[in-house]
Design a protein around this motif. Structure first.
Motif, mmCIF file in Angstrom:
data_model
loop_
_atom_site.group_PDB
_atom_site.id
_atom_site.type_symbol
_atom_site.label_atom_id
_atom_site.label_comp_id
_atom_site.label_asym_id
_atom_site.label_seq_id
_atom_site.Cartn_x
_atom_site.Cartn_y
_atom_site.Cartn_z
ATOM 1 N N TYR A 44 48.122 35.999 26.438
ATOM 2 C CA TYR A 44 48.038 37.320 27.051
ATOM 3 C C TYR A 44 49.314 37.587 27.852
ATOM 4 O O TYR A 44 49.926 36.659 28.393
ATOM 5 C CB TYR A 44 46.810 37.414 27.947
ATOM 6 C CG TYR A 44 45.507 37.295 27.191
ATOM 7 C CD1 TYR A 44 44.833 38.421 26.752
ATOM 8 C CD2 TYR A 44 44.966 36.040 26.910
ATOM 9 C CE1 TYR A 44 43.638 38.309 26.051
ATOM 10 C CE2 TYR A 44 43.776 35.920 26.208
ATOM 11 C CZ TYR A 44 43.119 37.053 25.780
ATOM 12 O OH TYR A 44 41.947 36.936 25.074
ATOM 13 N N GLU A 45 49.687 38.855 27.940
ATOM 14 C CA GLU A 45 50.944 39.227 28.586
ATOM 15 C C GLU A 45 50.696 40.218 29.719
ATOM 16 O O GLU A 45 49.826 41.092 29.619
ATOM 17 C CB GLU A 45 51.903 39.833 27.563
ATOM 18 C CG GLU A 45 53.293 40.115 28.109
ATOM 19 C CD GLU A 45 54.240 40.597 27.020
ATOM 20 O OE1 GLU A 45 55.148 39.851 26.649
ATOM 21 O OE2 GLU A 45 54.037 41.739 26.549
ATOM 22 N N ALA A 46 51.464 40.068 30.770
ATOM 23 C CA ALA A 46 51.455 41.023 31.894
ATOM 24 C C ALA A 46 52.895 41.441 32.153
ATOM 25 O O ALA A 46 53.806 40.613 32.108
ATOM 26 C CB ALA A 46 50.838 40.409 33.136
ATOM 27 N N ARG A 121 53.694 35.539 29.871
ATOM 28 C CA ARG A 121 52.552 35.263 28.999
ATOM 29 C C ARG A 121 51.809 34.031 29.515
ATOM 30 O O ARG A 121 52.417 33.103 30.029
ATOM 31 C CB ARG A 121 53.001 35.050 27.559
ATOM 32 C CG ARG A 121 53.537 36.308 26.902
ATOM 33 C CD ARG A 121 53.828 36.104 25.435
ATOM 34 N NE ARG A 121 54.310 37.332 24.809
ATOM 35 C CZ ARG A 121 54.566 37.467 23.499
ATOM 36 N NH1 ARG A 121 54.405 36.426 22.692
ATOM 37 N NH2 ARG A 121 54.988 38.629 23.026
ATOM 38 N N SER A 124 45.345 33.302 29.786
ATOM 39 C CA SER A 124 44.305 34.265 30.152
ATOM 40 C C SER A 124 44.949 35.486 30.784
ATOM 41 O O SER A 124 46.045 35.387 31.353
ATOM 42 C CB SER A 124 43.302 33.639 31.122
ATOM 43 O OG SER A 124 43.915 33.374 32.367
ATOM 44 N N PRO A 125 44.279 36.632 30.722
ATOM 45 C CA PRO A 125 44.842 37.837 31.348
ATOM 46 C C PRO A 125 45.021 37.671 32.855
ATOM 47 O O PRO A 125 46.012 38.132 33.424
ATOM 48 C CB PRO A 125 43.815 38.922 31.022
ATOM 49 C CG PRO A 125 43.027 38.404 29.883
ATOM 50 C CD PRO A 125 43.024 36.914 30.018
ATOM 51 N N GLU A 126 44.065 36.984 33.496
ATOM 52 C CA GLU A 126 44.138 36.801 34.936
ATOM 53 C C GLU A 126 45.351 35.969 35.337
ATOM 54 O O GLU A 126 46.046 36.279 36.300
ATOM 55 C CB GLU A 126 42.855 36.144 35.448
ATOM 56 C CG GLU A 126 41.595 36.974 35.272
ATOM 57 C CD GLU A 126 41.069 36.961 33.843
ATOM 58 O OE1 GLU A 126 40.230 37.819 33.514
ATOM 59 O OE2 GLU A 126 41.509 36.097 33.064
ATOM 60 N N LYS A 129 48.672 37.938 34.896
ATOM 61 C CA LYS A 129 48.879 38.903 35.976
ATOM 62 C C LYS A 129 49.229 38.197 37.273
ATOM 63 O O LYS A 129 50.112 38.642 38.026
ATOM 64 C CB LYS A 129 47.619 39.751 36.158
ATOM 65 C CG LYS A 129 47.777 40.858 37.180
ATOM 66 C CD LYS A 129 46.530 41.741 37.226
ATOM 67 C CE LYS A 129 46.716 42.888 38.208
ATOM 68 N NZ LYS A 129 45.516 43.767 38.241
ATOM 69 N N GLN A 230 49.017 45.624 31.597
ATOM 70 C CA GLN A 230 48.445 44.497 30.870
ATOM 71 C C GLN A 230 47.575 45.003 29.729
ATOM 72 O O GLN A 230 46.554 45.655 29.956
ATOM 73 C CB GLN A 230 47.615 43.627 31.819
ATOM 74 C CG GLN A 230 47.185 42.305 31.229
ATOM 75 C CD GLN A 230 46.660 41.389 32.317
ATOM 76 O OE1 GLN A 230 45.948 41.813 33.226
ATOM 77 N NE2 GLN A 230 46.998 40.105 32.231
ATOM 78 N N ASP A 232 44.735 45.043 26.843
ATOM 79 C CA ASP A 232 43.400 44.453 26.861
ATOM 80 C C ASP A 232 43.150 43.538 25.678
ATOM 81 O O ASP A 232 42.019 43.164 25.396
ATOM 82 C CB ASP A 232 42.341 45.561 26.893
ATOM 83 C CG ASP A 232 42.491 46.528 25.725
ATOM 84 O OD1 ASP A 232 43.416 46.334 24.902
ATOM 85 O OD2 ASP A 232 41.692 47.480 25.632
ATOM 86 N N HIS A 233 44.208 43.156 24.980
ATOM 87 C CA HIS A 233 44.081 42.265 23.822
ATOM 88 C C HIS A 233 45.227 41.254 23.863
ATOM 89 O O HIS A 233 46.282 41.519 24.445
ATOM 90 C CB HIS A 233 44.141 43.064 22.516
ATOM 91 C CG HIS A 233 45.376 43.892 22.387
ATOM 92 N ND1 HIS A 233 46.599 43.390 21.961
ATOM 93 C CD2 HIS A 233 45.616 45.205 22.663
ATOM 94 C CE1 HIS A 233 47.500 44.335 21.958
ATOM 95 N NE2 HIS A 233 46.936 45.454 22.387
ATOM 96 N N PRO A 234 45.060 40.087 23.244
ATOM 97 C CA PRO A 234 46.155 39.101 23.240
ATOM 98 C C PRO A 234 47.342 39.604 22.427
ATOM 99 O O PRO A 234 47.177 40.286 21.415
ATOM 100 C CB PRO A 234 45.514 37.859 22.614
ATOM 101 C CG PRO A 234 44.332 38.358 21.858
ATOM 102 C CD PRO A 234 43.850 39.571 22.579
#
Length: 273
Positions: A44-46, A121, A124-126, A129, A230, A232-234
Protein backbone atom coordinates in the motif's frame (compact mmCIF):
# COMPACT_ATOMS: atom_id res chain seq x y z
CA UNK A 1 6.98 -10.37 -49.20
CA UNK A 2 7.14 -13.83 -50.78
CA UNK A 3 10.13 -14.81 -48.62
CA UNK A 4 8.35 -13.51 -45.49
CA UNK A 5 5.35 -15.72 -46.23
CA UNK A 6 7.60 -18.74 -46.63
CA UNK A 7 9.33 -17.95 -43.35
CA UNK A 8 6.04 -17.65 -41.50
CA UNK A 9 4.81 -20.93 -42.97
CA UNK A 10 8.03 -22.65 -41.94
CA UNK A 11 7.73 -21.20 -38.46
CA UNK A 12 4.14 -22.40 -38.20
CA UNK A 13 5.15 -25.90 -39.28
CA UNK A 14 7.98 -25.85 -36.76
CA UNK A 15 5.55 -24.95 -33.98
CA UNK A 16 3.20 -27.73 -35.06
CA UNK A 17 6.05 -30.24 -34.86
CA UNK A 18 7.28 -28.97 -31.50
CA UNK A 19 4.00 -27.89 -29.98
CA UNK A 20 4.58 -29.87 -26.80
CA UNK A 21 7.83 -28.06 -25.97
CA UNK A 22 6.27 -24.71 -26.88
CA UNK A 23 3.23 -25.35 -24.70
CA UNK A 24 5.25 -26.59 -21.73
CA UNK A 25 7.50 -23.51 -21.74
CA UNK A 26 4.55 -21.14 -22.18
CA UNK A 27 2.53 -22.76 -19.40
CA UNK A 28 5.54 -22.85 -17.05
CA UNK A 29 6.17 -19.12 -17.38
CA UNK A 30 2.45 -18.33 -17.08
CA UNK A 31 2.21 -20.48 -13.96
CA UNK A 32 5.10 -18.60 -12.36
CA UNK A 33 3.52 -15.26 -13.31
CA UNK A 34 0.13 -16.26 -11.91
CA UNK A 35 1.69 -17.57 -8.71
CA UNK A 36 3.64 -14.37 -8.17
CA UNK A 37 0.69 -12.13 -9.05
CA UNK A 38 -1.65 -13.80 -6.56
CA UNK A 39 0.75 -14.89 -3.83
CA UNK A 40 2.94 -11.79 -3.52
CA UNK A 41 2.17 -9.66 -0.48
CA UNK A 42 0.17 -6.53 -1.32
CA UNK A 43 1.88 -3.16 -0.90
CA UNK A 44 0.00 0.00 0.00
CA UNK A 45 1.17 3.53 -0.76
CA UNK A 46 0.73 6.88 0.98
CA UNK A 47 1.67 10.21 -0.62
CA UNK A 48 2.30 13.59 1.00
CA UNK A 49 3.22 16.95 -0.55
CA UNK A 50 5.67 19.05 1.45
CA UNK A 51 6.11 22.81 1.24
CA UNK A 52 9.57 23.74 2.50
CA UNK A 53 9.44 26.62 4.97
CA UNK A 54 11.22 29.94 4.65
CA UNK A 55 12.12 33.11 6.55
CA UNK A 56 11.09 36.17 4.57
CA UNK A 57 13.68 38.48 6.15
CA UNK A 58 16.61 36.77 4.41
CA UNK A 59 18.97 39.23 2.68
CA UNK A 60 18.50 39.79 -1.04
CA UNK A 61 20.20 37.04 -3.04
CA UNK A 62 20.14 34.57 -0.14
CA UNK A 63 17.87 31.51 -0.12
CA UNK A 64 15.04 32.19 2.38
CA UNK A 65 14.60 28.45 3.02
CA UNK A 66 16.24 26.84 6.07
CA UNK A 67 18.41 24.85 3.63
CA UNK A 68 18.66 24.82 -0.18
CA UNK A 69 16.01 22.82 -2.02
CA UNK A 70 18.50 20.29 -3.40
CA UNK A 71 19.95 19.72 0.06
CA UNK A 72 16.48 18.89 1.36
CA UNK A 73 16.17 16.17 -1.28
CA UNK A 74 19.59 14.80 -0.39
CA UNK A 75 18.74 14.82 3.32
CA UNK A 76 15.64 12.72 2.69
CA UNK A 77 17.81 10.04 1.05
CA UNK A 78 20.42 9.82 3.80
CA UNK A 79 20.52 6.72 5.99
CA UNK A 80 20.78 8.80 9.16
CA UNK A 81 17.56 10.73 8.44
CA UNK A 82 15.67 7.57 7.47
CA UNK A 83 16.84 5.79 10.62
CA UNK A 84 15.52 8.69 12.72
CA UNK A 85 12.16 8.37 10.97
CA UNK A 86 11.78 4.61 11.54
CA UNK A 87 12.92 4.92 15.14
CA UNK A 88 10.30 7.63 15.61
CA UNK A 89 7.54 5.14 14.77
CA UNK A 90 9.01 2.40 16.93
CA UNK A 91 10.83 0.34 14.28
CA UNK A 92 14.37 -0.97 14.57
CA UNK A 93 16.68 0.46 11.88
CA UNK A 94 17.64 -3.06 10.75
CA UNK A 95 14.12 -4.48 10.73
CA UNK A 96 12.50 -5.68 7.46
CA UNK A 97 9.91 -2.93 7.76
CA UNK A 98 12.64 -0.29 7.99
CA UNK A 99 14.38 -1.79 4.96
CA UNK A 100 11.12 -1.72 3.01
CA UNK A 101 10.63 1.93 4.00
CA UNK A 102 14.11 2.92 2.77
CA UNK A 103 13.60 1.02 -0.46
CA UNK A 104 10.21 2.54 -1.22
CA UNK A 105 10.72 6.16 -0.10
CA UNK A 106 10.61 8.46 -3.12
CA UNK A 107 11.06 12.22 -3.17
CA UNK A 108 9.97 13.93 -6.38
CA UNK A 109 10.71 17.68 -6.49
CA UNK A 110 8.59 20.32 -8.15
CA UNK A 111 10.98 23.27 -8.29
CA UNK A 112 8.47 25.58 -9.96
CA UNK A 113 5.81 25.02 -7.28
CA UNK A 114 8.34 24.75 -4.45
CA UNK A 115 6.92 21.38 -3.35
CA UNK A 116 8.32 17.91 -2.71
CA UNK A 117 6.15 14.86 -3.34
CA UNK A 118 6.90 12.10 -0.83
CA UNK A 119 5.60 8.56 -1.32
CA UNK A 120 6.08 5.52 0.90
CA UNK A 121 4.95 1.91 0.49
CA UNK A 122 4.26 -0.55 3.30
CA UNK A 123 2.46 -3.80 4.06
CA UNK A 124 -0.67 -2.01 5.33
CA UNK A 125 -2.40 1.31 4.63
CA UNK A 126 -1.97 2.36 8.26
CA UNK A 127 1.77 1.76 8.27
CA UNK A 128 2.28 3.53 4.94
CA UNK A 129 0.45 6.61 6.24
CA UNK A 130 2.29 6.51 9.57
CA UNK A 131 5.68 6.37 7.84
CA UNK A 132 5.01 9.20 5.39
CA UNK A 133 3.68 11.40 8.23
CA UNK A 134 6.73 10.52 10.33
CA UNK A 135 8.96 11.57 7.43
CA UNK A 136 7.26 14.95 7.21
CA UNK A 137 7.30 15.40 10.99
CA UNK A 138 11.03 14.69 11.18
CA UNK A 139 11.73 17.11 8.33
CA UNK A 140 9.65 19.77 10.08
CA UNK A 141 11.68 19.30 13.26
CA UNK A 142 14.99 19.68 11.39
CA UNK A 143 13.84 22.80 9.57
CA UNK A 144 12.29 24.27 12.70
CA UNK A 145 15.66 24.01 14.43
CA UNK A 146 17.42 25.65 11.48
CA UNK A 147 14.88 28.49 11.38
CA UNK A 148 15.14 29.40 15.06
CA UNK A 149 18.19 31.65 14.81
CA UNK A 150 17.18 33.70 11.73
CA UNK A 151 13.68 34.12 13.16
CA UNK A 152 15.08 35.28 16.49
CA UNK A 153 17.35 37.76 14.71
CA UNK A 154 14.45 39.09 12.63
CA UNK A 155 12.23 39.58 15.69
CA UNK A 156 15.09 41.22 17.57
CA UNK A 157 15.57 43.59 14.65
CA UNK A 158 11.85 44.38 14.66
CA UNK A 159 11.98 45.19 18.39
CA UNK A 160 14.94 47.51 17.81
CA UNK A 161 13.12 49.34 15.00
CA UNK A 162 10.00 49.72 17.14
CA UNK A 163 12.03 51.12 20.05
CA UNK A 164 13.85 53.53 17.73
CA UNK A 165 10.51 54.57 16.24
CA UNK A 166 9.02 55.30 19.66
CA UNK A 167 12.08 57.35 20.64
CA UNK A 168 12.12 59.25 17.32
CA UNK A 169 8.38 59.93 17.57
CA UNK A 170 8.75 61.30 21.09
CA UNK A 171 11.62 63.57 19.99
CA UNK A 172 9.60 64.78 16.99
CA UNK A 173 6.61 65.58 19.17
CA UNK A 174 8.83 67.53 21.57
CA UNK A 175 10.34 69.51 18.69
CA UNK A 176 6.84 70.26 17.38
CA UNK A 177 5.79 71.62 20.77
CA UNK A 178 8.94 73.74 21.01
CA UNK A 179 8.48 75.18 17.52
CA UNK A 180 4.79 75.88 18.16
CA UNK A 181 5.49 77.65 21.48
CA UNK A 182 7.62 80.30 19.78
CA UNK A 183 10.43 80.11 22.36
CA UNK A 184 13.97 81.33 21.83
CA UNK A 185 15.10 78.03 20.34
CA UNK A 186 12.00 77.70 18.14
CA UNK A 187 13.98 78.32 14.95
CA UNK A 188 16.51 75.60 15.76
CA UNK A 189 13.71 73.25 16.72
CA UNK A 190 12.02 73.90 13.39
CA UNK A 191 15.22 73.01 11.53
CA UNK A 192 15.65 69.80 13.52
CA UNK A 193 12.00 68.89 13.06
CA UNK A 194 12.35 68.32 9.30
CA UNK A 195 15.16 65.80 9.80
CA UNK A 196 13.28 64.04 12.59
CA UNK A 197 10.17 63.71 10.39
CA UNK A 198 12.29 62.00 7.75
CA UNK A 199 13.73 59.65 10.36
CA UNK A 200 10.26 58.75 11.64
CA UNK A 201 9.01 57.99 8.10
CA UNK A 202 12.01 55.76 7.40
CA UNK A 203 11.59 53.88 10.66
CA UNK A 204 7.89 53.38 9.98
CA UNK A 205 8.74 52.02 6.54
CA UNK A 206 11.33 49.66 8.01
CA UNK A 207 8.85 48.45 10.60
CA UNK A 208 6.14 47.87 7.99
CA UNK A 209 8.58 45.95 5.78
CA UNK A 210 9.72 43.73 8.65
CA UNK A 211 6.14 43.06 9.77
CA UNK A 212 5.16 42.13 6.22
CA UNK A 213 8.15 39.81 5.79
CA UNK A 214 7.40 38.11 9.09
CA UNK A 215 3.79 37.54 8.10
CA UNK A 216 2.50 34.12 7.01
CA UNK A 217 2.85 35.04 3.33
CA UNK A 218 6.64 35.26 3.54
CA UNK A 219 7.64 33.44 6.74
CA UNK A 220 6.28 29.98 7.45
CA UNK A 221 7.34 26.56 8.71
CA UNK A 222 7.72 23.42 6.62
CA UNK A 223 4.24 21.96 6.22
CA UNK A 224 1.85 19.88 4.14
CA UNK A 225 -0.49 22.05 2.03
CA UNK A 226 -2.85 19.09 1.52
CA UNK A 227 -3.76 15.97 3.49
CA UNK A 228 -2.03 12.66 2.85
CA UNK A 229 -3.38 10.89 -0.24
CA UNK A 230 -3.88 7.16 0.03
CA UNK A 231 -5.61 4.88 -2.52
CA UNK A 232 -8.09 2.41 -1.06
CA UNK A 233 -6.46 -0.48 -2.93
CA UNK A 234 -2.92 -1.92 -3.01
CA UNK A 235 -0.59 -0.46 -5.62
CA UNK A 236 1.47 -3.64 -5.89
CA UNK A 237 1.62 -6.25 -7.22
CA UNK A 238 0.16 -5.05 -10.53
CA UNK A 239 -1.46 -8.28 -11.61
CA UNK A 240 -2.43 -7.16 -15.08
CA UNK A 241 1.11 -6.04 -15.84
CA UNK A 242 2.62 -9.20 -14.35
CA UNK A 243 0.32 -11.48 -16.35
CA UNK A 244 0.99 -9.50 -19.52
CA UNK A 245 4.75 -9.72 -19.05
CA UNK A 246 4.38 -13.42 -18.19
CA UNK A 247 2.44 -14.06 -21.39
CA UNK A 248 5.02 -12.28 -23.54
CA UNK A 249 7.86 -14.03 -21.74
CA UNK A 250 6.14 -17.38 -22.12
CA UNK A 251 5.63 -16.88 -25.83
CA UNK A 252 9.27 -15.91 -26.27
CA UNK A 253 10.58 -18.83 -24.23
CA UNK A 254 8.19 -21.26 -25.92
CA UNK A 255 9.36 -20.14 -29.36
CA UNK A 256 12.99 -20.49 -28.28
CA UNK A 257 12.39 -24.00 -26.91
CA UNK A 258 10.53 -25.04 -30.08
CA UNK A 259 13.35 -23.80 -32.34
CA UNK A 260 15.99 -25.48 -30.15
CA UNK A 261 14.15 -28.81 -30.15
CA UNK A 262 13.63 -28.69 -33.89
CA UNK A 263 17.29 -27.85 -34.47
CA UNK A 264 18.32 -30.85 -32.34
CA UNK A 265 15.94 -33.08 -34.28
CA UNK A 266 17.43 -31.97 -37.60
CA UNK A 267 20.96 -32.42 -36.26
CA UNK A 268 20.22 -36.05 -35.39
CA UNK A 269 18.68 -36.99 -38.74
CA UNK A 270 21.96 -37.63 -40.65
CA UNK A 271 23.24 -39.78 -37.76
CA UNK A 272 20.11 -41.96 -37.81
CA UNK A 273 20.31 -42.19 -41.59
Amino acid sequence: MHHDEIYLIDLWRLLLRQWRGFAIALLAVLALAVAYAFLAKPRYEATAWVQVGQVGTAPTGQDPRPEPFQRVLERLQTRAFQDEVVQGVGLAPKSPEAGAYRGSLKAEPSFYAGLIKLSVRAASPEQAKKLVLATVTRLQAVHGSLQQEPLAQARERLDEVQNDLRAATAERDELQRTAAAGKDNAVAAGLLLAGKETEVRELRQSRADLVARLSANYTFATSMPWPVYQPDHPVAPNRVLILGVGLLGGLGLGLFVAVALDARRRARQPMSA
